[in-house]
Scaffold this motif. Structure first.
Motif, mmCIF file in Angstrom:
data_model
loop_
_atom_site.group_PDB
_atom_site.id
_atom_site.type_symbol
_atom_site.label_atom_id
_atom_site.label_comp_id
_atom_site.label_asym_id
_atom_site.label_seq_id
_atom_site.Cartn_x
_atom_site.Cartn_y
_atom_site.Cartn_z
ATOM 1 N N VAL A 25 0.848 -1.190 0.000
ATOM 2 C CA VAL A 25 0.000 0.000 0.000
ATOM 3 C C VAL A 25 0.885 1.241 0.000
ATOM 4 C CG1 VAL A 25 -1.994 -1.084 1.091
ATOM 5 C CG2 VAL A 25 -0.209 -0.128 2.521
ATOM 6 N N PRO A 26 0.640 2.192 -0.905
ATOM 7 C CA PRO A 26 1.419 3.430 -0.922
ATOM 8 C C PRO A 26 1.232 4.245 0.353
ATOM 9 C CG PRO A 26 0.298 3.110 -3.014
ATOM 10 C CD PRO A 26 -0.277 2.102 -2.059
ATOM 11 N N VAL A 27 2.301 4.952 0.745
ATOM 12 C CA VAL A 27 2.248 5.802 1.928
ATOM 13 C C VAL A 27 2.990 7.097 1.622
ATOM 14 C CG1 VAL A 27 4.375 4.850 2.960
ATOM 15 C CG2 VAL A 27 2.598 5.846 4.438
ATOM 16 N N ASP A 28 2.525 8.187 2.173
ATOM 17 C CA ASP A 28 3.271 9.450 2.091
ATOM 18 C C ASP A 28 3.294 10.097 3.468
ATOM 19 O OD1 ASP A 28 0.836 10.953 2.465
ATOM 20 O OD2 ASP A 28 0.463 10.887 0.321
ATOM 21 N N ALA A 29 4.076 11.154 3.604
ATOM 22 C CA ALA A 29 4.295 11.764 4.918
ATOM 23 C C ALA A 29 3.009 12.263 5.550
ATOM 24 C CB ALA A 29 5.303 12.908 4.789
ATOM 25 N N GLY A 30 2.104 12.784 4.745
ATOM 26 C CA GLY A 30 0.855 13.308 5.281
ATOM 27 C C GLY A 30 -0.252 12.296 5.403
ATOM 28 N N ARG A 31 0.003 11.070 4.942
ATOM 29 C CA ARG A 31 -1.016 10.001 4.932
ATOM 30 C C ARG A 31 -2.326 10.511 4.329
ATOM 31 N NH1 ARG A 31 0.276 5.185 7.390
ATOM 32 N NH2 ARG A 31 2.288 5.229 8.463
ATOM 33 N N GLY A 32 -2.185 11.142 3.155
ATOM 34 C CA GLY A 32 -3.347 11.660 2.450
ATOM 35 C C GLY A 32 -4.060 10.590 1.656
ATOM 36 N N PRO A 33 -5.037 10.965 0.833
ATOM 37 C CA PRO A 33 -5.854 9.990 0.097
ATOM 38 C C PRO A 33 -5.065 9.042 -0.791
ATOM 39 C CG PRO A 33 -6.872 12.149 0.030
ATOM 40 C CD PRO A 33 -5.516 12.345 0.634
ATOM 41 N N ASP A 34 -3.903 9.483 -1.305
ATOM 42 C CA ASP A 34 -3.100 8.617 -2.171
ATOM 43 C C ASP A 34 -1.925 7.981 -1.436
ATOM 44 O OD1 ASP A 34 -4.689 9.039 -4.395
ATOM 45 O OD2 ASP A 34 -3.547 10.808 -5.036
ATOM 46 N N GLY A 35 -1.891 8.126 -0.105
ATOM 47 C CA GLY A 35 -0.782 7.556 0.657
ATOM 48 C C GLY A 35 -1.124 7.304 2.107
ATOM 49 N N ARG A 36 -2.284 6.676 2.339
ATOM 50 C CA ARG A 36 -2.717 6.426 3.724
ATOM 51 C C ARG A 36 -1.888 5.349 4.415
ATOM 52 N NH1 ARG A 36 -8.437 6.929 1.856
ATOM 53 N NH2 ARG A 36 -9.182 8.952 2.604
ATOM 54 N N GLY A 37 -1.274 4.464 3.634
ATOM 55 C CA GLY A 37 -0.490 3.397 4.233
ATOM 56 C C GLY A 37 -1.351 2.394 4.965
ATOM 57 N N ARG A 38 -0.740 1.733 5.934
ATOM 58 C CA ARG A 38 -1.461 0.727 6.719
ATOM 59 C C ARG A 38 -2.545 1.386 7.569
ATOM 60 N NH1 ARG A 38 0.386 -4.375 7.994
ATOM 61 N NH2 ARG A 38 -0.427 -4.046 10.098
ATOM 62 N N ALA A 39 -3.587 0.624 7.842
ATOM 63 C CA ALA A 39 -4.693 1.133 8.654
ATOM 64 C C ALA A 39 -4.254 1.359 10.088
ATOM 65 C CB ALA A 39 -5.849 0.142 8.618
ATOM 66 N N ARG A 40 -4.866 2.339 10.717
ATOM 67 C CA ARG A 40 -4.605 2.630 12.122
ATOM 68 C C ARG A 40 -5.762 2.223 13.031
ATOM 69 N NH1 ARG A 40 -1.676 8.619 11.918
ATOM 70 N NH2 ARG A 40 0.215 7.944 10.838
ATOM 71 N N THR A 41 -6.947 2.048 12.462
ATOM 72 C CA THR A 41 -8.112 1.682 13.273
ATOM 73 C C THR A 41 -8.660 0.303 12.931
ATOM 74 O OG1 THR A 41 -9.551 2.874 11.736
ATOM 75 C CG2 THR A 41 -8.796 4.077 13.676
ATOM 76 N N TRP A 42 -7.966 -0.425 12.032
ATOM 77 C CA TRP A 42 -8.303 -1.817 11.718
ATOM 78 C C TRP A 42 -7.065 -2.668 11.962
ATOM 79 C CZ3 TRP A 42 -10.259 2.178 8.733
ATOM 80 C CH2 TRP A 42 -11.641 2.201 8.542
ATOM 81 N N ASP A 43 -7.268 -3.956 12.145
ATOM 82 C CA ASP A 43 -6.170 -4.880 12.420
ATOM 83 C C ASP A 43 -5.769 -5.565 11.124
ATOM 84 O OD1 ASP A 43 -4.313 -6.453 13.634
ATOM 85 O OD2 ASP A 43 -5.751 -7.889 14.463
ATOM 86 N N TRP A 44 -4.593 -5.197 10.577
ATOM 87 C CA TRP A 44 -4.105 -5.776 9.330
ATOM 88 C C TRP A 44 -2.913 -6.680 9.599
ATOM 89 C CZ3 TRP A 44 -4.001 -1.379 5.087
ATOM 90 C CH2 TRP A 44 -5.330 -0.985 4.831
ATOM 91 N N PRO A 45 -2.768 -7.755 8.830
ATOM 92 C CA PRO A 45 -1.648 -8.689 9.025
ATOM 93 C C PRO A 45 -0.320 -8.112 8.543
ATOM 94 C CG PRO A 45 -2.932 -9.341 7.125
ATOM 95 C CD PRO A 45 -3.685 -8.207 7.761
ATOM 96 N N ALA A 46 0.757 -8.781 8.916
ATOM 97 C CA ALA A 46 2.102 -8.324 8.540
ATOM 98 C C ALA A 46 2.356 -8.451 7.041
ATOM 99 C CB ALA A 46 3.150 -9.128 9.314
ATOM 100 N N SER A 47 1.504 -9.156 6.318
ATOM 101 C CA SER A 47 1.679 -9.308 4.862
ATOM 102 C C SER A 47 1.370 -8.015 4.109
ATOM 103 C CB SER A 47 0.779 -10.431 4.336
ATOM 104 O OG SER A 47 -0.568 -10.208 4.689
ATOM 105 N N VAL A 48 0.881 -6.998 4.824
ATOM 106 C CA VAL A 48 0.614 -5.689 4.216
ATOM 107 C C VAL A 48 1.775 -4.764 4.555
ATOM 108 C CG1 VAL A 48 -1.000 -3.775 3.991
ATOM 109 C CG2 VAL A 48 -1.839 -6.053 4.617
#
Length: 317
Positions: A25-48
């Motif tokens: 998943v793409p990530v950017d410094a501001g975690r904006g719409p095109d770079g939110r990265g990993r979820a912070r309020t859901w539980d995602w596996p290490a494969s992400v």
């Protein structure tokens, strides 16, 4: 497989990344719409894993999962790969069409390189995709467990951005519901609809597990959306064992068949259903048990992941 996708829809992605693949998943410094990265309020596996735009330039993928029209351009700019040409791609359509329904043209209409996957049959029916290949993979979710207590004689509602989205998500119906029972609204940017004087309270941006716990304490869940795709919050409520009352719109009449919830387009009957369940805890609990059994069978995670594996394997050939 190694799959590139954006974090667009947290609940849907939470189910998707439970599969057997590696997910970027793409990530950017501001975690904006095109770079939110990993979820912070859901539980995602290490494969992400997260990658910046710069890091993606050296990556190779088996499939790109597109969810918004501009993402194909991002893939080409960041990786040099053209989706559907240099790398296999699928376009996932989460939403019902806007504009002049049912004449709204899909952005992927009349092309043959990237198939379009809809999340409901109603969406597939309404979008004009021309000659593009289409299919439907219905939602699946991680079973949150039967957690219903119904101890609070309140109605729970889930909606994101209700002030902006208004009638589409049924924000205007909250006073009608509040005339029957206290209403607790869960979601993102919901404080604008709070009206404690009328019994409407807002619960904003709760982590998924906390929201599930709170939903399960309410006597019932009301699905107020007039014009959205099938809300995952409705399915989550059913799998939690919470009895549901829902507007008979889009995919709801088939997702909540008779005996598994109370579905209507009659606003007077909607209020009566809410009042009935608030004042009859036994009926509410029984309806919730039947709704959970149905939701586990229809929207189970195993079926969802198997359906997606079949599409991904076909595209990646």
């Amino acid at each position: 497989m190694r799959i590139l996708l954006w974090h667009v829809h947290g609940s849907w992605t939470t189910a998707f990344v439970q599969g057997r693949h590696d997910y970027v998943v793409p990530v950017d410094a501001g975690r904006g719409p095109d770079g939110r990265g990993r979820a912070r309020t859901w539980d995602w596996p290490a494969s992400v894993v997260e990658r910046t735009a710069e890091e993606l330039s050296g990556e190779r993928f088996d499939v790109v999962l597109l969810q918004r029209p501009h993402e194909a351009g991002l893939v080409e700019r960041w990786t040099g790969l053209r989706p559907g040409v240099d790398v296999p791609a699928v376009h996932l359509e989460h939403n019902t069409p806007g504009g002049e329904v049912p004449f709204t043209r899909h952005p992927m209409a009349d092309q043959s390189r990237i198939p379009v996957v809809h999340v409901t049959h109603v969406n597939r029916l309404l979008w004009d995709t021309g000659t593009a290949r289409t299919t439907v993979i219905e939602h699946g979710i991680c079973d949150p467990g039967h957690r219903y207590t119904g101890e609070l004689p309140h109605a729970a509602v889930a909606m994101n951005d209700p002030v902006r989205r208004g009638r589409a998500v049924g924000a205007d119906l909250l006073p009608l519901l509040a005339a029957q029972a206290p209403v607790d609204v869960f979601g993102m940017n919901v404080t604008g609809v709070a009206d404690p004087g009328r019994g409407i309270r807002a619960h904003e941006d709760l982590p998924q597990d906390r929201m599930h716990a709170e939903l399960a304490r309410r006597r019932l869940y009301v699905h107020t959306a007039r014009w959205t795709s099938l809300g995952l919050s409705l399915i989550e409520a059913m799998q939690l064992g919470v009895p549901v009352v829902a507007l008979a719109m889009t995919e709801v009449p088939t997702a909540v068949p008779p005996g598994t919830g109370l579905v209507t387009a009659d606003l007077e009957l909607l209020g009566q259903h809410v009042r009935k369940l608030v004042h009859d805890p036994g009926l509410a609990a029984d309806l919730g048990r039947r709704g959970r059994a149905h939701a586990l069978e229809r929207f189970g995670l195993e079926r969802f992941l198997a359906d997606w594996d079949a599409v991904l394997e076909q595209v990646a050939r």
